[in-house]
Design a protein around this motif. Structure first.
Motif, PDB file in Angstrom:
ATOM      1  N   LEU A 141       0.840  -1.198   0.000  1.00 52.61           N
ATOM      2  CA  LEU A 141       0.000   0.000   0.000  1.00 52.61           C
ATOM      3  C   LEU A 141       0.871   1.242   0.000  1.00 52.61           C
ATOM      4  O   LEU A 141       1.852   1.329   0.744  1.00 52.61           O
ATOM      5  N   LEU A 142       0.516   2.208  -0.820  1.00 51.78           N
ATOM      6  CA  LEU A 142       1.141   3.524  -0.826  1.00 51.78           C
ATOM      7  C   LEU A 142       0.032   4.559  -0.775  1.00 51.78           C
ATOM      8  O   LEU A 142      -0.962   4.442  -1.506  1.00 51.78           O
ATOM      9  N   ILE A 143       0.179   5.558   0.090  1.00 51.02           N
ATOM     10  CA  ILE A 143      -0.853   6.578   0.267  1.00 51.02           C
ATOM     11  C   ILE A 143      -0.318   7.919  -0.214  1.00 51.02           C
ATOM     12  O   ILE A 143       0.793   8.326   0.146  1.00 51.02           O
ATOM     13  N   MET A 144      -1.118   8.618  -1.011  1.00 48.63           N
ATOM     14  CA  MET A 144      -0.699   9.880  -1.607  1.00 48.63           C
ATOM     15  C   MET A 144      -1.445  11.053  -0.989  1.00 48.63           C
ATOM     16  O   MET A 144      -2.684  11.059  -0.929  1.00 48.63           O
ATOM     17  N   GLN A 145      -0.681  12.044  -0.531  1.00 46.16           N
ATOM     18  CA  GLN A 145      -1.261  13.332  -0.179  1.00 46.16           C
ATOM     19  C   GLN A 145      -1.772  13.997  -1.459  1.00 46.16           C
ATOM     20  O   GLN A 145      -1.156  13.882  -2.527  1.00 46.16           O
ATOM     21  N   CYS A 146      -2.878  14.692  -1.359  1.00 48.63           N
ATOM     22  CA  CYS A 146      -3.471  15.325  -2.534  1.00 48.63           C
ATOM     23  C   CYS A 146      -4.414  16.422  -2.060  1.00 48.63           C
ATOM     24  O   CYS A 146      -4.977  16.338  -0.961  1.00 48.63           O
ATOM     25  N   LEU A 176       2.265  19.647   1.906  1.00 47.07           N
ATOM     26  CA  LEU A 176       3.167  18.519   1.670  1.00 47.07           C
ATOM     27  C   LEU A 176       3.587  17.834   2.963  1.00 47.07           C
ATOM     28  O   LEU A 176       3.884  16.632   2.969  1.00 47.07           O
ATOM     29  N   ARG A 177       3.632  18.575   4.063  1.00 44.58           N
ATOM     30  CA  ARG A 177       4.030  17.949   5.331  1.00 44.58           C
ATOM     31  C   ARG A 177       3.050  16.857   5.766  1.00 44.58           C
ATOM     32  O   ARG A 177       3.397  16.004   6.588  1.00 44.58           O
ATOM     33  N   ALA A 178       1.846  16.880   5.208  1.00 48.80           N
ATOM     34  CA  ALA A 178       0.895  15.810   5.537  1.00 48.80           C
ATOM     35  C   ALA A 178       1.423  14.451   5.096  1.00 48.80           C
ATOM     36  O   ALA A 178       1.014  13.415   5.650  1.00 48.80           O
ATOM     37  N   MET A 179       2.323  14.428   4.108  1.00 53.54           N
ATOM     38  CA  MET A 179       2.925  13.148   3.716  1.00 53.54           C
ATOM     39  C   MET A 179       3.622  12.497   4.900  1.00 53.54           C
ATOM     40  O   MET A 179       3.505  11.284   5.130  1.00 53.54           O
ATOM     41  N   LYS A 180       4.384  13.293   5.639  1.00 51.35           N
ATOM     42  CA  LYS A 180       5.105  12.763   6.797  1.00 51.35           C
ATOM     43  C   LYS A 180       4.120  12.271   7.868  1.00 51.35           C
ATOM     44  O   LYS A 180       4.343  11.232   8.498  1.00 51.35           O
ATOM     45  N   THR A 181       3.047  13.022   8.064  1.00 50.96           N
ATOM     46  CA  THR A 181       2.045  12.625   9.045  1.00 50.96           C
ATOM     47  C   THR A 181       1.409  11.293   8.663  1.00 50.96           C
ATOM     48  O   THR A 181       1.231  10.398   9.498  1.00 50.96           O
ATOM     49  N   ILE A 182       1.062  11.159   7.388  1.00 52.37           N
ATOM     50  CA  ILE A 182       0.449   9.918   6.904  1.00 52.37           C
ATOM     51  C   ILE A 182       1.428   8.752   7.044  1.00 52.37           C
ATOM     52  O   ILE A 182       1.056   7.664   7.507  1.00 52.37           O
ATOM     53  N   ILE A 242       4.753   6.783   1.081  1.00 49.53           N
ATOM     54  CA  ILE A 242       3.902   7.925   0.760  1.00 49.53           C
ATOM     55  C   ILE A 242       4.277   8.525  -0.599  1.00 49.53           C
ATOM     56  O   ILE A 242       5.364   8.305  -1.132  1.00 49.53           O
ATOM     57  N   GLY A 243       3.329   9.296  -1.133  1.00 44.91           N
ATOM     58  CA  GLY A 243       3.559   9.978  -2.396  1.00 44.91           C
ATOM     59  C   GLY A 243       2.735  11.243  -2.451  1.00 44.91           C
ATOM     60  O   GLY A 243       2.086  11.636  -1.480  1.00 44.91           O
ATOM     61  N   TYR A 244       2.753  11.877  -3.631  1.00 43.10           N
ATOM     62  CA  TYR A 244       2.028  13.136  -3.789  1.00 43.10           C
ATOM     63  C   TYR A 244       1.350  13.163  -5.147  1.00 43.10           C
ATOM     64  O   TYR A 244       2.001  12.987  -6.187  1.00 43.10           O
ATOM     65  N   ALA A 273       6.277  19.588  -6.887  1.00 43.67           N
ATOM     66  CA  ALA A 273       6.900  18.333  -7.335  1.00 43.67           C
ATOM     67  C   ALA A 273       8.307  18.199  -6.787  1.00 43.67           C
ATOM     68  O   ALA A 273       8.698  17.138  -6.277  1.00 43.67           O
ATOM     69  N   ILE A 274       9.073  19.267  -6.886  1.00 37.36           N
ATOM     70  CA  ILE A 274      10.456  19.232  -6.416  1.00 37.36           C
ATOM     71  C   ILE A 274      10.499  19.083  -4.893  1.00 37.36           C
ATOM     72  O   ILE A 274      11.274  18.293  -4.345  1.00 37.36           O
ATOM     73  N   ALA A 275       9.636  19.826  -4.201  1.00 36.47           N
ATOM     74  CA  ALA A 275       9.611  19.743  -2.746  1.00 36.47           C
ATOM     75  C   ALA A 275       9.176  18.357  -2.278  1.00 36.47           C
ATOM     76  O   ALA A 275       9.746  17.801  -1.337  1.00 36.47           O
ATOM     77  N   ALA A 276       8.165  17.785  -2.924  1.00 38.72           N
ATOM     78  CA  ALA A 276       7.689  16.453  -2.541  1.00 38.72           C
ATOM     79  C   ALA A 276       8.786  15.414  -2.736  1.00 38.72           C
ATOM     80  O   ALA A 276       8.969  14.521  -1.899  1.00 38.72           O
ATOM     81  N   THR A 277       9.525  15.532  -3.825  1.00 31.12           N
ATOM     82  CA  THR A 277      10.633  14.612  -4.072  1.00 31.12           C
ATOM     83  C   THR A 277      11.674  14.736  -2.968  1.00 31.12           C
ATOM     84  O   THR A 277      12.152  13.733  -2.429  1.00 31.12           O
ATOM     85  N   ALA A 278      12.019  15.975  -2.622  1.00 31.57           N
ATOM     86  CA  ALA A 278      13.026  16.202  -1.588  1.00 31.57           C
ATOM     87  C   ALA A 278      12.553  15.713  -0.221  1.00 31.57           C
ATOM     88  O   ALA A 278      13.372  15.325   0.624  1.00 31.57           O
TER      89      ALA A 278
END
Length: 352
Positions: free
Chosen positions: A181-186, A199-205, A213-215, A225-230
């Motif tokens: 399973l992979l969960i994406m922030q959106c 984007l910080r919600a990715m870390k929370t998830i 996690i993904g975006y 896109a760049i920030a999510a990758t980093a």
């Protein structure tokens, strides 16, 4: 938190970001347009191209009102109902097969989002590698359980969700037997304001659900896109189109072909810049390390047998010749075993 294991790769921490080019319904129900979208995605260097699989009768009532962005892009409900709009965007089984064959020929993965059980069955029969769940079904527990019953990995988008809803959905998928399973922030707006990307919600998830996690990106520009990758996104998704001026609901918030290629390149450069986290001298630094760093030199003519004092030593750049200045205190008080001319580098062999 292993993520998703596919036949030829893993989507998860420690692996290259999985870039999904979201064709969605930007084919406008035309197979030739859909195949051109596959070619554009492949030319851009993405990992997968994703479409949407549904039957309007299973998805929506005949009187359901359009979302605001639908009326902005396709006219009012009176001009064309949402149901009628969706009917023009359906893909037949034969169209799916043709798209899959083009993906296979171009060396990219075919994905599609099912919106109903019948569509899930079709994609399962076609051998789709994983199910990508739209945010609109993120709280649809019966549907998530049905998808999980197929035993395929799942990517879950979470726009318009609370954290509690995300947790409940992840638990439902796992309880039904799917651990990949992979969960994406959106953020569910088209386009979405960059200030609401969260984007910080990715870390929370990731922490709360113990998942990769993904975006899924609906913002304009490349910053998210760049920030999510980093930040460690393992998967990234972006809508694209042949032309933003085409009629249809999603073209307006989509990238054009050259923009998609540029974004893929930017994401890959960002990945390269992240490195492996080990602090070390890089190959490109080796020559500069010698040329730019300072070393210990004689500040005057020093006879052999001299006990070195601070005034006997200067620290300057000398092309890397001599003792590193981090050994300065070790050199003080040592006795020279040879004469040193002013400006000469001092080596460990020169002192006792």
């Amino acid at each position: 938190m292993n993520g998703i294991r596919l036949k030829n790769r893993t989507i998860g921490p420690g692996h290259p970001l999985f870039f999904i080019a979201e064709a969605g319904v930007n084919h406008n129900g035309d197979l030739d347009m859909a195949l051109r979208l596959v070619d554009i995605a492949a030319d851009a260097g993405v990992d997968a191209v994703k479409f949407q699989t549904f039957r309007a009768e299973n998805l929506i009532t005949s009187t359901a009102p359009k979302a605001p962005y639908h009326t902005e892009t396709t006219g009012s409900d009176e001009e064309q109902s949402w149901f009628d709009l969706l009917k023009t965007q359906e893909l037949t089984p034969a169209m799916h097969e043709a798209i899959i064959e083009r993906c296979r020929a171009r060396g990219i993965l075919f994905l599609s989002t099912p919106y109903d059980n019948e569509s899930a069955d079709l994609l399962d029969q076609l051998g789709v590698a994983l199910f990508k769940v739209a945010s609109t079904d993120a709280n649809n527990i019966p549907f998530l359980e049905y998808l999980a019953s197929k035993g395929r990995p799942i990517i879950l988008s979470t726009a318009m969700c609370t954290l509690d809803e995300v947790v409940a959905s992840a638990n439902a998928i796992r309880d039904a037997g799917v651990d990949d399973l992979l969960i994406m922030q959106c953020t569910g707006s088209y386009p979405a304001p960059i200030a609401e990307a969260n984007l910080r919600a990715m870390k929370t998830i990731a922490k709360t659900c113990q998942t990769a996690i993904g975006y899924s990106d609906h913002t304009p520009g490349s910053e998210a896109a760049i920030a999510a990758t980093a930040m460690g996104a393992c998967a990234y998704e972006k809508h694209f189109t042949l032309d933003r001026t085409l009629p249809g609901p999603d073209h307006r918030a989509s990238l054009e072909p050259d923009e998609l290629a540029a974004l893929v390149a930017a994401v890959r450069r960002t990945e390269a810049a992240l490195g492996d986290g080990v602090k070390q001298v890089m190959p490109c630094e080796e020559i500069n390390r010698g040329r730019l760093r300072k070393t210990l030199l004689a500040s005057r003519d020093i006879p052999a047998g001299t006990v070195l004092k601070p005034d006997d030593i200067q620290i300057k750049r000398a092309g890397g010749l001599g003792i590193s200045p981090d050994r300065y205190r070790d050199a003080i008080g040592c006795i020279t075993n040879k004469a040193l001319a002013e400006g000469a580098p001092i080596y460990l062999d020169d002192i006792e």
